[in-house]
Design a protein around this motif. Sequence first.
Motif, PDB file in Angstrom:
ATOM      1  N   THR A 250       0.815  -0.950   0.206  1.00  0.00           N
ATOM      2  CA  THR A 250      -0.349  -0.084   0.359  1.00  0.00           C
ATOM      3  C   THR A 250       0.946   1.222   0.084  1.00  0.00           C
ATOM      4  N   SER A 276      -1.517  -0.047  -3.790  1.00  0.00           N
ATOM      5  CA  SER A 276      -2.485   0.246  -3.450  1.00  0.00           C
ATOM      6  C   SER A 276      -1.481   1.670  -4.000  1.00  0.00           C
ATOM      7  N   PHE A 284      -6.406   1.752  -7.104  1.00  0.00           N
ATOM      8  CA  PHE A 284      -5.801   0.208  -6.668  1.00  0.00           C
ATOM      9  C   PHE A 284      -5.821  -1.023  -8.116  1.00  0.00           C
TER      10      PHE A 284
END
Length: 298
Positions: A250, A276, A284
């Motif tokens: 992420t 992400s 995403f």
Amino acid sequence: MFDTLQDRLQSAFKNLRGKGRLSEADIDAVAREIRVALLDADVAVSVVREFIARVKERALGAEVSQSLNPAQQVIKIVNDELIEILGGETRRIRYAKTGPTVIMLAGLQGAGKTTLAGKLGLWLKEQGKSPMLVAADLQRPNAVTQLQVVGEQAGVKVFAPEPGNGVGDPVAVARAGLAEAQRTLHDVVVVDTAGRLGIDAELMQQAADIRAAVDPDEVLFVIDAMIGQDAVVTAEAFLEGVDFTGVVLTKLDGDARGGAALSVRSITGRPIMFASTGEKLTDFDAFHPDRMAGRILD
Ligand code: GDP
């Protein structure tokens, strides 16, 4: 992410331009620059060592090529080896043959698990699946509400604890969520679990208990790509604690140095499956090692 690494690699390659053939000293020099660039990007030392050894070995053994000059040849080798440490092929979700596919999320608090549950829900819907999210993070006071909010944004059903279906017991909630998905014919269940700010034996045990209770097809370890060298310790602890099957990176939109992204696959042997790149649900996608390597060398 990777801006500095990108610049540093470009300047290392620049010194090779115009050379007709690379001497061992040229290769040593460029390898040294790449090594420092990777270490400064917070890539784990063991990963850098192996990477450099392979690049040097291949560069020394490289045939004189008609189509590529020496600089291009080294860039190609670095590109290949980056793809390799990022996992080679894209690894897709292994869906269950019968019954709902269970995907469990694990990771430190703040890594982006709850946000990811929403993103994954939306992505699964776009893949033609009928996902359901299960709120088994009962540690953080508003984690359940947060999951309900992202579920609503994604248009995905959320199973949350209510009196009678296991308030306070995340294992019972996870189990009840799976039963509910079976009853309502959802074909993918995403189980959000609790994390703390640091590695915590009690929470790891809870995650292991949830894993044992729902027997997931995939356990995704969610890691903030901005955490630098801490990535190694965190990833190793989660590998031991929950034996995850894949990794989600992420915050790849951040301006940190990105070493976690480049280390986690080699350190754990588990593939990076998704990435992400922002706070919005659409920031995403599936992770493609070749595209990421291309971005770093662009
Ligand atoms: P959890 O504690 O692991 O469930 O983490 P959250 O899902 O609550 O995320 C923590 C924070 O990170 C929130 O403010 C999210 O909006 C933010 N976040 C999550 N993923 C990303 C991402 O890919 N990029 C950015 N910039 N922020 C993210």
